[in-house]
Design a protein around this motif. Structure first.
Motif, PDB file in Angstrom:
ATOM      1  N   ASP A 195      -6.883  -6.043   4.778  1.00 29.53           N
ATOM      2  CA  ASP A 195      -8.077  -5.204   4.794  1.00 29.53           C
ATOM      3  C   ASP A 195      -7.950  -4.085   3.775  1.00 29.53           C
ATOM      4  O   ASP A 195      -6.959  -3.994   3.070  1.00 29.53           O
ATOM      5  CB  ASP A 195      -8.319  -4.639   6.194  1.00 29.53           C
ATOM      6  N   ASP A 196      -8.962  -3.235   3.715  1.00 29.90           N
ATOM      7  CA  ASP A 196      -8.968  -2.122   2.769  1.00 29.90           C
ATOM      8  C   ASP A 196      -8.396  -0.837   3.360  1.00 29.90           C
ATOM      9  O   ASP A 196      -8.586   0.233   2.816  1.00 29.90           O
ATOM     10  CB  ASP A 196     -10.401  -1.862   2.284  1.00 29.90           C
ATOM     11  N   ILE A 218      -6.419   1.246   0.865  1.00 28.54           N
ATOM     12  CA  ILE A 218      -7.258   1.920  -0.133  1.00 28.54           C
ATOM     13  C   ILE A 218      -7.969   3.105   0.500  1.00 28.54           C
ATOM     14  O   ILE A 218      -8.038   4.187  -0.090  1.00 28.54           O
ATOM     15  CB  ILE A 218      -8.288   0.946  -0.746  1.00 28.54           C
ATOM     16  N   TYR A 226     -14.602  -1.222  -3.996  1.00 30.92           N
ATOM     17  CA  TYR A 226     -14.168  -0.420  -2.843  1.00 30.92           C
ATOM     18  C   TYR A 226     -15.229   0.643  -2.517  1.00 30.92           C
ATOM     19  O   TYR A 226     -15.059   1.823  -2.845  1.00 30.92           O
ATOM     20  CB  TYR A 226     -12.825   0.263  -3.116  1.00 30.92           C
TER      21      TYR A 226
END
Length: 151
Positions: free
Chosen positions: A90-91, A94, A142
């Motif tokens: 997953d992000d 980030i 993103y």
């Protein structure tokens, strides 16, 4: 395989202060350990990355910024290096990375640059002016990062 993000700040900023600005929560702050002349924190489980903070003189930062080569030579400098898993599901990493970057930028006025893998300039700040680079490639991938940094 990993992905490396480096946030470089101009100036002689103490390592522990940069770490505290990026990670003010006690559990994160407690993870930082000195190793020779650097600070290292294993935040993989908690934040999705490992972090190294180091300082130096006669720095050199470069990369592709909006289809043009960009270079900067801060002296002295302090860098936060974020090591992330390329195959993370997953992000989360980030999102946490950009939250840390935002905290550092909001808590100081240093000139700064965030570079991905030593190749892609994600953002710069000079003279107080924040500039997001590679909007079509990085920022559009993103969308949560945009909210973390703002304009």
């Amino acid at each position: 395989m990993s992905i490396d993000y480096r946030l470089t700040l101009a100036g002689d900023v103490p390592l522990d202060r940069v770490a505290a600005r990026a990670f003010p929560e006690p559990a994160d702050a407690a993870a930082f350990e000195p190793y020779e002349s650097i600070l290292v924190a294993d935040l993989w489980d908690r934040r999705g990355f490992g972090v190294t903070v180091h300082a130096g003189r006669e720095g050199y930062v470069d990369g592709l910024a909006d289809d043009a080569r960009w270079e900067w030579e801060p002296d002295p400098y302090t860098t936060l290096s974020f090591d992330m898993d390329k195959n993370a599901p997953d992000d989360r990493g980030i999102d946490n990375l950009m939250a840390a970057v935002s905290r550092v930028l909001r808590s100081g006025a240093e000139d700064a640059a965030l570079v991905l893998n030593g190749e892609v300039v994600v953002l710069t700040r000079f003279g107080g002016e924040l500039r997001k680079h590679n909007r079509q490639r990085w920022w559009s991938h993103y969308p949560g990062a945009e909210a973390s940094i703002g304009d």
